[in-house]
Motif scaffolding. Structure first.
Motif, PDB file in Angstrom:
ATOM      1  N   THR A 149       7.257  15.893  -2.068  1.00 31.71           N
ATOM      2  CA  THR A 149       6.165  16.690  -2.620  1.00 31.71           C
ATOM      3  C   THR A 149       6.059  17.975  -1.825  1.00 31.71           C
ATOM      4  O   THR A 149       6.725  18.145  -0.798  1.00 31.71           O
ATOM      5  CB  THR A 149       4.812  15.951  -2.530  1.00 31.71           C
ATOM      6  N   ALA A 150       5.191  18.867  -2.308  1.00 32.24           N
ATOM      7  CA  ALA A 150       4.986  20.129  -1.606  1.00 32.24           C
ATOM      8  C   ALA A 150       4.470  19.885  -0.197  1.00 32.24           C
ATOM      9  O   ALA A 150       4.628  20.721   0.694  1.00 32.24           O
ATOM     10  CB  ALA A 150       4.009  21.000  -2.392  1.00 32.24           C
ATOM     11  N   ALA A 151       3.834  18.718   0.027  1.00 28.56           N
ATOM     12  CA  ALA A 151       3.290  18.424   1.352  1.00 28.56           C
ATOM     13  C   ALA A 151       4.257  17.588   2.187  1.00 28.56           C
ATOM     14  O   ALA A 151       3.889  17.019   3.199  1.00 28.56           O
ATOM     15  CB  ALA A 151       1.949  17.710   1.215  1.00 28.56           C
ATOM     16  N   GLY A 152       5.514  17.496   1.747  1.00 30.21           N
ATOM     17  CA  GLY A 152       6.501  16.770   2.534  1.00 30.21           C
ATOM     18  C   GLY A 152       6.994  15.518   1.826  1.00 30.21           C
ATOM     19  O   GLY A 152       6.629  15.240   0.694  1.00 30.21           O
ATOM     20  N   THR A 153       7.817  14.776   2.557  1.00 25.85           N
ATOM     21  CA  THR A 153       8.541  13.660   1.954  1.00 25.85           C
ATOM     22  C   THR A 153       7.943  12.333   2.370  1.00 25.85           C
ATOM     23  O   THR A 153       7.459  12.175   3.489  1.00 25.85           O
ATOM     24  CB  THR A 153      10.010  13.740   2.405  1.00 25.85           C
ATOM     25  N   VAL A 154       7.960  11.371   1.446  1.00 25.71           N
ATOM     26  CA  VAL A 154       7.615   9.994   1.759  1.00 25.71           C
ATOM     27  C   VAL A 154       8.913   9.196   1.651  1.00 25.71           C
ATOM     28  O   VAL A 154       9.560   9.235   0.602  1.00 25.71           O
ATOM     29  CB  VAL A 154       6.569   9.455   0.764  1.00 25.71           C
ATOM     30  N   PRO A 155       9.318   8.509   2.709  1.00 27.19           N
ATOM     31  CA  PRO A 155      10.606   7.813   2.653  1.00 27.19           C
ATOM     32  C   PRO A 155      10.533   6.596   1.735  1.00 27.19           C
ATOM     33  O   PRO A 155       9.454   6.064   1.489  1.00 27.19           O
ATOM     34  CB  PRO A 155      10.832   7.388   4.102  1.00 27.19           C
ATOM     35  N   LEU A 201      13.774   0.463  -8.565  1.00 33.53           N
ATOM     36  CA  LEU A 201      12.560   1.205  -8.192  1.00 33.53           C
ATOM     37  C   LEU A 201      12.804   2.157  -7.028  1.00 33.53           C
ATOM     38  O   LEU A 201      11.877   2.805  -6.553  1.00 33.53           O
ATOM     39  CB  LEU A 201      11.435   0.228  -7.864  1.00 33.53           C
ATOM     40  N   PRO A 211       0.819  -1.231   0.000  1.00 34.30           N
ATOM     41  CA  PRO A 211       0.000   0.000   0.000  1.00 34.30           C
ATOM     42  C   PRO A 211       0.841   1.264   0.000  1.00 34.30           C
ATOM     43  O   PRO A 211       0.324   2.353   0.197  1.00 34.30           O
ATOM     44  CB  PRO A 211      -0.814  -0.142   1.296  1.00 34.30           C
ATOM     45  N   LYS A 212       2.134   1.111  -0.229  1.00 36.29           N
ATOM     46  CA  LYS A 212       3.080   2.227  -0.197  1.00 36.29           C
ATOM     47  C   LYS A 212       3.862   2.299  -1.502  1.00 36.29           C
ATOM     48  O   LYS A 212       3.923   1.343  -2.261  1.00 36.29           O
ATOM     49  CB  LYS A 212       4.096   2.002   0.930  1.00 36.29           C
ATOM     50  N   PHE A 213       4.530   3.444  -1.707  1.00 29.98           N
ATOM     51  CA  PHE A 213       5.514   3.582  -2.784  1.00 29.98           C
ATOM     52  C   PHE A 213       6.770   2.772  -2.477  1.00 29.98           C
ATOM     53  O   PHE A 213       7.126   2.607  -1.307  1.00 29.98           O
ATOM     54  CB  PHE A 213       5.987   5.036  -2.897  1.00 29.98           C
ATOM     55  N   LEU A 214       7.505   2.353  -3.497  1.00 27.62           N
ATOM     56  CA  LEU A 214       8.863   1.882  -3.272  1.00 27.62           C
ATOM     57  C   LEU A 214       9.849   3.058  -3.242  1.00 27.62           C
ATOM     58  O   LEU A 214      10.678   3.141  -2.352  1.00 27.62           O
ATOM     59  CB  LEU A 214       9.276   0.840  -4.321  1.00 27.62           C
ATOM     60  N   PRO A 215       9.770   3.975  -4.210  1.00 29.79           N
ATOM     61  CA  PRO A 215      10.745   5.078  -4.202  1.00 29.79           C
ATOM     62  C   PRO A 215      10.414   6.134  -3.150  1.00 29.79           C
ATOM     63  O   PRO A 215       9.291   6.194  -2.658  1.00 29.79           O
ATOM     64  CB  PRO A 215      10.606   5.714  -5.592  1.00 29.79           C
ATOM     65  N   MET A 216      11.399   6.944  -2.848  1.00 34.75           N
ATOM     66  CA  MET A 216      11.169   8.133  -2.040  1.00 34.75           C
ATOM     67  C   MET A 216      10.484   9.184  -2.899  1.00 34.75           C
ATOM     68  O   MET A 216      10.771   9.286  -4.085  1.00 34.75           O
ATOM     69  CB  MET A 216      12.510   8.677  -1.543  1.00 34.75           C
ATOM     70  N   PHE A 217       9.578   9.938  -2.298  1.00 33.62           N
ATOM     71  CA  PHE A 217       8.973  11.058  -3.017  1.00 33.62           C
ATOM     72  C   PHE A 217       9.059  12.316  -2.174  1.00 33.62           C
ATOM     73  O   PHE A 217       8.846  12.264  -0.966  1.00 33.62           O
ATOM     74  CB  PHE A 217       7.501  10.782  -3.323  1.00 33.62           C
TER      75      PHE A 217
END
Lengths: 365, 365
Positions: free
Chosen positions: A158-164, A187, A150-156
């Protein structure tokens, strides 16, 4: 001589042992080729494409009609009973799982080759179907995990912050494990891997992953006391700690024909974050994960465990492409002037020959 | 004031508008938070985690119990009928698809904000949920395509020869398209992209993809005669040619609330290699691909067309994480001293406010 390519009849097998491109190769070597109608359907190779490559398409299984039969799965005992003395078969044949078949092949005087038994020598590499299919399995393991996560593999960012980035742990760094590492790294995941062969460290590191090690003595690249209780206990502790820290675990510790070692227990799964995903490539041979069932998704608490079942079949076009080339290469090693005459004194051919002239050439375990 | 986070009630919606981390943020701004039991289940955020962050968990939908209700999908008309005069809602609300709901919100004097209407200005970026969810959709489009493709995406070189990389075509280079390009490139595919905005060229190229262009005049980065018959005919020819050469096509030309343009016809699909895969991210708004059905896989000859349906919901943990931050940021723009008092003269807040004090603030199309 004539080579037959059947439509695979065993359940859930979607690969095919020959494709139009390898039909061309075999015809170039002076062989004729019969292809059972629909053989390439899952691999998206229509009958017309085989005919355009020079094959003859037939409604029935080629056993008993062609001198050579090449397939992915071994023939069924009923199919084998149609083979004639001196006929040749090439397939993935695990003798200890196919005792009835092996007896039929022996008693009928069939010369059978198993790609499971191919010697791991340089000359045999172009025919190494275990490796080519393990490559597919390692890639697909990541695809299956990513599809369920249910999550990304890569880091992202965005303007609303980072997803590790996701953390991926690969257990076993053979061909499948290394491919899983490479794909997860592509990935953008943070990847670490473990193998009982401490010598796998350099390969793992060269793919940009971290190698997790036991602080124990090694000898020739293998932990010195790999079966001792101390070793197993330390290995359990290390794996438990790394599993708990991972979003995805991919286990690849399978040895064809043997029961896979249990590496990940239900207790270890319970320590993972909810929504984590485990893919067990060894599920068909007992499983590296206690909870895994081949071909099924199982929830252990909030962790999803996918038990792989014939992973290469889930990507039939390219899995077949590699397998067909492997088989064609093995066949060419026993062919000259349009005749298939295997020299069983040859290290490679003799090494993977299971039955010949009424004899079983290996002891079954 | 109190903010309510419901469990989403609309079909197939797996996201949630707040997570424990954003509950902490809202409480830090002086607000109280009610979370409906099970709201975070699909996103793997258990009730206990919300309570640990300081929220109150309640069995029922918060409408009528909290002054503010934040959600992903808009409330149903029945839920909206429980809202009180002056209550505030924030959600993805497409007014032209929700006329009954809009009337209920207006008539009850609710102040409703739609993230679909958020002005695209710098100050609003941290609340830009359309972009954050498009990012998820673009990534997932590649994951869904790869999962269905019978081939590898990367190139492989094995002892038995080389497998070429897959060719991926992305139509539309907005947020979702750019993310699809980036993800396919990560996996080693050869990627090309097209957009009616010729100005997208630099962004596409910076991701390592080829930008396919029409040989027509542009003005301010847009093809000068973008609606002329010449333009449309040339665009059809170009797309047909590039689709035929691709293993994967991902279409992303969707505009919220409007019918998507048809870019890929059944005839174009028939020219693709057997086993090719098309993912239509615009399937819910009519589709960029004639054959696509939202939420379904459709075979057109030997080509598999996946019509996306609420793609972000297939990755609920991270989709919710980004959405929850977006909503929290918008909410903080209207909050001071623990009171939510939106200033509708503010460009951002006024721009995304749909109903207020019994008035509809936009003309419905």
């Amino acid at each position: 001589m004539r080579v037959g390519i059947p439509a695979e009849s065993r359940p859930a097998e979607r690969r095919v042992a020959g494709l139009p491109e390898t039909v061309t190769t075999l015809i170039g070597a002076g062989l004729a080729v019969d292809v059972q109608a629909g053989a390439g359907a899952h691999a998206h190779a229509p009958d017309a494409a085989y005919r355009a490559a020079g094959a003859n398409t037939t409604p029935d299984h080629p056993a008993g009609r062609t001198e050579v039969v090449i397939s992915v799965q071994p023939p069924t005992p009923a199919e084998a009973a149609r083979l004639r003395e001196g006929d040749i078969t090439i397939s993935f044949l695990q003798p200890n799982l196919e005792r009835e078949l092996v007896e039929v092949l022996r008693d009928r005087g069939v010369t059978s080759f198993s790609l499971d038994l191919l010697p791991r020598v340089t000359r045999a590499q172009a025919a190494d179907a275990l490796s080519s299919q393990a490559l597919v399995a390692g890639y697909r393991a990541v695809v299956e995990a990513v599809h369920r996560l249910p999550k990304f593999l890569p880091m992202f960012t965005t303007a609303a912050g980072t997803v590790p980035p996701a953390k991926v742990l690969v257990l076993g760094a053979g061909v499948a494990g290394l491919q899983a590492i490479a794909t997860a790294r592509r990935l953008g995941a943070v990847v670490e891997a473990y193998d009982v062969r401490a010598a796998a460290k350099e390969e793992v590191r060269s793919l940009g992953a971290k190698f997790v090690e036991l602080d124990l003595e090694t000898q020739d690249g293998v932990y010195a006391q790999a079966q001792s209780e101390t070793f197993l206990e330390r290995q359990r502790e290390l794996i438990a700690e790394r599993v708990a820290a991972s979003d995805v675990v991919i286990t690849t510790a399978a040895v064809p024909g043997r029961t896979a070692p249990v590496l990940v227990t239900a207790d270890m799964l319970k320590a993972m974050a909810p929504g984590s995903v485990v893919v067990d490539l060894a599920a068909e041979s007992g499983g590296n994960v206690t909870a895994s069932v081949a071909g099924e998704d199982t929830w252990v608490g909030d962790v999803l465990v996918h038990g792989a079942r014939n992973m290469p079949s889930s990507m039939p076009a390219h899995a077949s492409k590699l397998y067909a080339r492997n088989v064609a290469n093995l066949l060419l090693m026993m062919t000259s002037d349009g005749e298939v005459r295997p020299d069983l004194d040859d290290e490679v051919l003799g090494g993977c020959c299971l039955t010949h002239a009424g004899e079983l050439r290996r002891e079954l375990p």
